[in-house]
Design an enzyme around this catalytic site. Structure first.
Site, PDB file in Angstrom:
ATOM      1  N   GLU A   1       0.291   3.570   1.856  1.00 40.63           N
ATOM      2  CA  GLU A   1       0.567   3.846   3.241  1.00 40.63           C
ATOM      3  C   GLU A   1       1.930   3.862   3.660  1.00 40.63           C
ATOM      4  O   GLU A   1       2.047   4.194   4.851  1.00 40.63           O
ATOM      5  CB  GLU A   1      -0.326   3.323   4.290  1.00 40.63           C
ATOM      6  CG  GLU A   1      -1.886   3.613   4.097  1.00 40.63           C
ATOM      7  CD  GLU A   1      -2.079   5.057   4.928  1.00 40.63           C
ATOM      8  OE1 GLU A   1      -1.824   5.301   6.080  1.00 40.63           O
ATOM      9  OE2 GLU A   1      -2.583   6.122   4.288  1.00 40.63           O
TER      10      GLU A   1
ATOM     11  N   LYS B   1       1.900  -3.178   7.339  1.00 38.02           N
ATOM     12  CA  LYS B   1       2.191  -3.474   5.822  1.00 38.02           C
ATOM     13  C   LYS B   1       3.492  -3.409   5.543  1.00 38.02           C
ATOM     14  O   LYS B   1       4.010  -3.908   4.429  1.00 38.02           O
ATOM     15  CB  LYS B   1       1.118  -2.630   5.173  1.00 38.02           C
ATOM     16  CG  LYS B   1      -0.423  -2.931   5.366  1.00 38.02           C
ATOM     17  CD  LYS B   1      -0.615  -4.196   4.276  1.00 38.02           C
ATOM     18  CE  LYS B   1      -2.080  -4.412   4.053  1.00 38.02           C
ATOM     19  NZ  LYS B   1      -2.725  -5.322   2.971  1.00 38.02           N
TER      20      LYS B   1
ATOM     21  N   THR C   1       0.824  -1.383  -0.040  1.00 33.74           N
ATOM     22  CA  THR C   1      -0.090  -0.052   0.040  1.00 33.74           C
ATOM     23  C   THR C   1       0.957   1.263  -0.215  1.00 33.74           C
ATOM     24  O   THR C   1       2.029   1.325   0.450  1.00 33.74           O
ATOM     25  CB  THR C   1      -0.814  -0.010   1.239  1.00 33.74           C
ATOM     26  OG1 THR C   1      -1.324   1.411   1.477  1.00 33.74           O
ATOM     27  CG2 THR C   1      -0.129  -0.568   2.382  1.00 33.74           C
TER      28      THR C   1
ATOM     29  N   TYR D   1      -1.407   0.435  10.924  1.00 29.80           N
ATOM     30  CA  TYR D   1      -1.813  -0.411   9.757  1.00 29.80           C
ATOM     31  C   TYR D   1      -0.447  -0.344   8.568  1.00 29.80           C
ATOM     32  O   TYR D   1      -0.006  -1.175   8.182  1.00 29.80           O
ATOM     33  CB  TYR D   1      -2.984   0.132   9.023  1.00 29.80           C
ATOM     34  CG  TYR D   1      -3.340  -0.233   7.753  1.00 29.80           C
ATOM     35  CD1 TYR D   1      -3.771  -1.517   7.261  1.00 29.80           C
ATOM     36  CD2 TYR D   1      -2.910   0.673   6.553  1.00 29.80           C
ATOM     37  CE1 TYR D   1      -4.071  -1.732   5.791  1.00 29.80           C
ATOM     38  CE2 TYR D   1      -2.851   0.263   5.252  1.00 29.80           C
ATOM     39  CZ  TYR D   1      -3.464  -0.795   5.058  1.00 29.80           C
ATOM     40  OH  TYR D   1      -3.718  -1.237   3.724  1.00 29.80           O
TER      41      TYR D   1
HETATM   42  P1  NAP Z   1     -11.565  -4.485   2.441  1.00 27.39           P
HETATM   43  O1  NAP Z   1     -12.820  -4.360   1.353  1.00 27.39           O
HETATM   44  O2  NAP Z   1     -11.418  -3.757   3.718  1.00 27.39           O
HETATM   45  O3  NAP Z   1     -11.254  -6.086   2.191  1.00 27.39           O
HETATM   46  C1  NAP Z   1     -10.736  -6.839   3.137  1.00 27.39           C
HETATM   47  C2  NAP Z   1     -11.048  -8.385   3.111  1.00 27.39           C
HETATM   48  O4  NAP Z   1      -9.989  -9.124   4.118  1.00 27.39           O
HETATM   49  C3  NAP Z   1     -12.320  -8.821   3.398  1.00 27.39           C
HETATM   50  O5  NAP Z   1     -12.707  -9.984   2.771  1.00 27.39           O
HETATM   51  C4  NAP Z   1     -12.131  -9.172   4.863  1.00 27.39           C
HETATM   52  O6  NAP Z   1     -13.164 -10.124   5.308  1.00 27.39           O
HETATM   53  C5  NAP Z   1     -10.717  -9.807   4.703  1.00 27.39           C
HETATM   54  N1  NAP Z   1     -10.310 -10.077   6.121  1.00 27.39           N
HETATM   55  C6  NAP Z   1      -9.983  -9.211   7.061  1.00 27.39           C
HETATM   56  N2  NAP Z   1      -9.410  -9.781   8.435  1.00 27.39           N
HETATM   57  C7  NAP Z   1      -9.477 -11.067   7.979  1.00 27.39           C
HETATM   58  C8  NAP Z   1      -8.818 -12.257   8.690  1.00 27.39           C
HETATM   59  N3  NAP Z   1      -8.212 -11.968   9.871  1.00 27.39           N
HETATM   60  N4  NAP Z   1      -8.641 -13.364   7.761  1.00 27.39           N
HETATM   61  C9  NAP Z   1      -8.957 -13.444   6.607  1.00 27.39           C
HETATM   62  N5  NAP Z   1      -9.687 -12.534   5.960  1.00 27.39           N
HETATM   63  C10 NAP Z   1      -9.735 -11.417   6.544  1.00 27.39           C
HETATM   64  O7  NAP Z   1     -10.180  -4.142   1.554  1.00 27.39           O
HETATM   65  P2  NAP Z   1      -9.641  -3.690  -0.039  1.00 27.39           P
HETATM   66  O8  NAP Z   1     -10.153  -2.313  -0.245  1.00 27.39           O
HETATM   67  O9  NAP Z   1     -10.892  -4.755  -0.705  1.00 27.39           O
HETATM   68  O10 NAP Z   1      -8.405  -3.958  -0.072  1.00 27.39           O
HETATM   69  C11 NAP Z   1      -7.908  -5.410  -0.273  1.00 27.39           C
HETATM   70  C12 NAP Z   1      -6.484  -5.220   0.196  1.00 27.39           C
HETATM   71  O11 NAP Z   1      -5.578  -4.351  -0.348  1.00 27.39           O
HETATM   72  C13 NAP Z   1      -6.018  -5.006   1.787  1.00 27.39           C
HETATM   73  O12 NAP Z   1      -5.217  -5.732   2.253  1.00 27.39           O
HETATM   74  C14 NAP Z   1      -5.902  -3.326   1.789  1.00 27.39           C
HETATM   75  O13 NAP Z   1      -5.025  -3.383   3.131  1.00 27.39           O
HETATM   76  C15 NAP Z   1      -4.967  -3.422   0.626  1.00 27.39           C
HETATM   77  N6  NAP Z   1      -4.993  -2.030   0.068  1.00 27.39           N
HETATM   78  C16 NAP Z   1      -6.123  -1.481  -0.286  1.00 27.39           C
HETATM   79  C17 NAP Z   1      -6.234  -0.140  -1.032  1.00 27.39           C
HETATM   80  C18 NAP Z   1      -7.263   0.478  -1.400  1.00 27.39           C
HETATM   81  O14 NAP Z   1      -7.324   1.440  -1.712  1.00 27.39           O
HETATM   82  N7  NAP Z   1      -8.472  -0.040  -1.422  1.00 27.39           N
HETATM   83  C19 NAP Z   1      -4.941   0.337  -1.352  1.00 27.39           C
HETATM   84  C20 NAP Z   1      -3.844  -0.382  -1.264  1.00 27.39           C
HETATM   85  C21 NAP Z   1      -3.826  -1.560  -0.397  1.00 27.39           C
HETATM   86  P3  NAP Z   1     -14.863  -9.594   5.551  1.00 27.39           P
HETATM   87  O15 NAP Z   1     -15.739  -9.297   4.474  1.00 27.39           O
HETATM   88  O16 NAP Z   1     -15.241 -10.813   6.431  1.00 27.39           O
HETATM   89  O17 NAP Z   1     -14.426  -8.535   6.471  1.00 27.39           O
HETATM   90  N1  GDD Z   2     -12.327   7.165   6.799  1.00 29.04           N
HETATM   91  C1  GDD Z   2     -12.390   8.476   6.934  1.00 29.04           C
HETATM   92  N2  GDD Z   2     -13.607   8.987   7.477  1.00 29.04           N
HETATM   93  N3  GDD Z   2     -11.355   9.287   6.348  1.00 29.04           N
HETATM   94  C2  GDD Z   2     -11.615  10.663   6.457  1.00 29.04           C
HETATM   95  C3  GDD Z   2     -12.613  11.190   7.203  1.00 29.04           C
HETATM   96  C4  GDD Z   2     -13.609  10.316   7.711  1.00 29.04           C
HETATM   97  O1  GDD Z   2     -14.823  10.720   8.219  1.00 29.04           O
HETATM   98  N4  GDD Z   2     -12.663  12.378   7.112  1.00 29.04           N
HETATM   99  C5  GDD Z   2     -11.583  12.958   6.472  1.00 29.04           C
HETATM  100  N5  GDD Z   2     -11.020  11.670   6.250  1.00 29.04           N
HETATM  101  C6  GDD Z   2      -9.543  11.728   5.658  1.00 29.04           C
HETATM  102  C7  GDD Z   2      -8.487  10.693   6.377  1.00 29.04           C
HETATM  103  O2  GDD Z   2      -7.851  11.395   7.549  1.00 29.04           O
HETATM  104  C8  GDD Z   2      -7.403  10.391   5.275  1.00 29.04           C
HETATM  105  O3  GDD Z   2      -6.334  11.294   5.139  1.00 29.04           O
HETATM  106  C9  GDD Z   2      -8.393  10.496   3.993  1.00 29.04           C
HETATM  107  O4  GDD Z   2      -9.371  10.918   4.219  1.00 29.04           O
HETATM  108  C10 GDD Z   2      -8.394   8.915   3.380  1.00 29.04           C
HETATM  109  O5  GDD Z   2      -9.290   8.098   4.422  1.00 29.04           O
HETATM  110  P1  GDD Z   2      -9.666   6.657   3.974  1.00 29.04           P
HETATM  111  O6  GDD Z   2     -10.646   6.630   3.015  1.00 29.04           O
HETATM  112  O7  GDD Z   2      -9.859   5.874   5.493  1.00 29.04           O
HETATM  113  O8  GDD Z   2      -8.429   5.859   3.361  1.00 29.04           O
HETATM  114  P2  GDD Z   2      -7.111   6.040   3.685  1.00 29.04           P
HETATM  115  O9  GDD Z   2      -6.044   6.683   2.726  1.00 29.04           O
HETATM  116  O10 GDD Z   2      -6.794   6.311   5.056  1.00 29.04           O
HETATM  117  O11 GDD Z   2      -6.344   4.291   3.516  1.00 29.04           O
HETATM  118  C11 GDD Z   2      -7.009   3.599   2.236  1.00 29.04           C
HETATM  119  O12 GDD Z   2      -6.100   3.642   1.312  1.00 29.04           O
HETATM  120  C12 GDD Z   2      -4.601   3.109   1.776  1.00 29.04           C
HETATM  121  C13 GDD Z   2      -3.722   3.279   0.369  1.00 29.04           C
HETATM  122  O13 GDD Z   2      -3.007   4.699   0.367  1.00 29.04           O
HETATM  123  C14 GDD Z   2      -7.293   2.143   2.815  1.00 29.04           C
HETATM  124  O14 GDD Z   2      -8.011   1.493   1.672  1.00 29.04           O
HETATM  125  C15 GDD Z   2      -6.045   1.284   2.999  1.00 29.04           C
HETATM  126  O15 GDD Z   2      -6.401  -0.017   3.232  1.00 29.04           O
HETATM  127  C16 GDD Z   2      -4.897   1.660   1.872  1.00 29.04           C
HETATM  128  O16 GDD Z   2      -3.786   0.902   2.179  1.00 29.04           O
END
Ligand code: NAP
Ligand code: GDD
Length: 373
Positions: free
Chosen positions: A133, A159, A131, A155
């Site tokens: 992050e 990671k 990520t 987190y």
């Molecule tokens: P998400 O919607 O939160 O999905 C997370 C998945 O992991 C869900 O299927 C959840 O199951 C499962 N899970 C959580 N804890 C687990 C455990 N202990 N054992 C087995 N399964 C578990 O996340 P996403 O946005 O699809 O992201 C997918 C991956 O990419 C994550 O690793 C995230 O950290 C990473 N990532 C995401 C982003 C982004 O912007 N979306 C960016 C960079 C990296 P449940 O449905 O049961 O909760």
């Molecule tokens: N969630 C949330 N809720 N975020 C808020 C809010 C709120 O009400 N208001 C402002 N934010 C700001 C957070 O402080 C952060 O700076 C930004 O919005 C994005 O927050 P999120 O949408 O929670 O995502 P993230 O960037 O912290 O993390 C996501 O992206 C990562 C990749 O850069 C997640 O998907 C992580 O799993 C992923 O690794």
């Protein structure tokens, strides 16, 4: 038929990746965890398809904190590829449950890699959901594969362990293991507590008269937001590259949470004006045109059970700030440089920021007018 294991198949990315892999002809084995109520909503369309379930798509119970079944699953399935997407993926929540986050996001990755070594699956390819992050308090702008890391949350730190254990097992045991360093990617399937979906859902609910106000945290954080299905295609390209390497996937553009909010509300016919500072800042209706929201979902109106019903007017305060949403340490600016992926994987994002906001707002509004909540 090639076989693949997807952890986190019930999540946003897992559901899109499963669709992509099924289309490419893979037999997909998803790992789901037991929950007290149904947690398969994002894959129900696949799960309920008799031509797919138990023919091309198989679901197995498992948890990344439980080593006991990983070996069994690997021995039974003998996958060609593994996509490790499972994670406690919420940054803010990781400050509340840091130990669990490390167990799943850091050690969970190690458990899987070690199970591969134990079982002796020499040929398997392993994708790790790394990520942006990791960059945290960024050391350079934009960030690429060579930018030093400085994570800013439990987190991000967990990671980071996942990232380095992938590199270590690649070098030590010659496992084809890769990190996809993905910047934020969103969609109508995004979890409702991530900021983009929280905003697009609230915009729909406010214009439908179901919610009065949206409460946010830091409006000035900047993110590089792309469209999730495109990133899931990128994951497959990373594992199907000739060498096991790490890649950044990003759009190369950055926008503030404030811009995302303004865009989302413009799409439903509300122009916002900001007043006040920091936790006293408010988003107020400057102009409103209800026909904009009606026209946005006009083509789907036959499926709706509910109508827009609100009493909104100019001057209404519809956005507020709650410092509870601030993070103890924030990531202020993310912007990725995807040049390596563009050159070596021929991967490039197509969906622009404005189109992403629009498609998410539209999907949420249509869903709300169908279901009534
Ligand atoms: P998400 O919607 O939160 O999905 C997370 C998945 O992991 C869900 O299927 C959840 O199951 C499962 N899970 C959580 N804890 C687990 C455990 N202990 N054992 C087995 N399964 C578990 O996340 P996403 O946005 O699809 O992201 C997918 C991956 O990419 C994550 O690793 C995230 O950290 C990473 N990532 C995401 C982003 C982004 O912007 N979306 C960016 C960079 C990296 P449940 O449905 O049961 O909760
Ligand atoms: N969630 C949330 N809720 N975020 C808020 C809010 C709120 O009400 N208001 C402002 N934010 C700001 C957070 O402080 C952060 O700076 C930004 O919005 C994005 O927050 P999120 O949408 O929670 O995502 P993230 O960037 O912290 O993390 C996501 O992206 C990562 C990749 O850069 C997640 O998907 C992580 O799993 C992923 O690794």
């Amino acid at each position: 038929m090639k076989k693949v294991i997807v952890t986190g198949i019930t999540g946003q990315d897992g559901s899109y990746l499963a669709e992509i892999l099924l289309k490419k002809g893979y037999q997909v084995h998803g790992i789901i965890r037991r929950s007290s109520s149904f947690n398969t909503a994002r894959i129900d369309h696949l799960y309920n398809d008799k031509a797919i379930l138990n023919k091309k798509l198989f679901l197995h119970y498992g948890d990344l904190v439980d080593t006991s079944n990983l070996n069994r699953l690997l021995e039974k399935i003998e996958p060609d590829e593994i996509y490790n997407l499972a994670a406690q993926s919420h940054v803010k929540v990781s400050f509340e449950i840091p130990d669990y986050t490390a167990q799943v996001d850091a050690l969970g990755t190690l458990r899987f890699l070690d199970a591969i070594r134990e079982v002796g699956l020499k040929q398997v390819k392993f994708y790790q959901a790394s990520t942006s992050e990791l960059y945290g308090k960024v050391r350079e702008v934009p960030q690429d594969e060579n930018t030093p890391f400085y994570p800013r949350s439990p987190y991000g730190v967990a990671k980071l362990y996942g990232y380095w254990i992938i590199v270590n097992y690649r070098e030590a045991y010659d496992i084809f293991a890769c990190n996809g360093i993905l910047f934020n990617h969103e969609s109508p399937r995004r979890g409702e507590t991530f900021v983009t979906r929280k905003i697009t859902r609230a915009a729909g609910r406010i214009i439908a008269g179901l919610q009065q106000k949206l409460t946010l945290g830091n409006l000035d954080a900047k993110r590089d937001w792309g469209f999730a299905p495109e990133y899931c295609e990128g994951m497959w390209r990373i594992l199907n590259h000739k060498n096991a390497e790490d890649f950044v996937l990003a759009t190369g553009e950055t926008h503030t949470v404030r811009e995302f909010t303004e865009n989302a509300f413009t799409n439903i016919g509300i122009e916002l004006e900001w007043k006040g500072e920091r936790e006293n800042e408010k988003g107020i209706i400057k102009k409103i045109d209800l026909t904009v929201a009606e026209n946005l979902v006009e083509s789907e109106k036959d499926k709706f059970n509910y109508k827009l019903k609100n009493t909104l007017k100019i001057g209404d305060e519809i956005i507020g700030i709650d410092p509870n949403y601030y993070r103890p340490t924030e990531v202020d600016l993310l912007i990725g440089n995807p040049a390596k992926a563009e050159k070596e994987l021929n991967w490039k994002t197509k969906t622009k920021f404005e189109d992403l906001v629009l498609l998410m707002v539209k999907a949420d509004l249509a869903k709300i007018l169908k279901r009534g909540f």
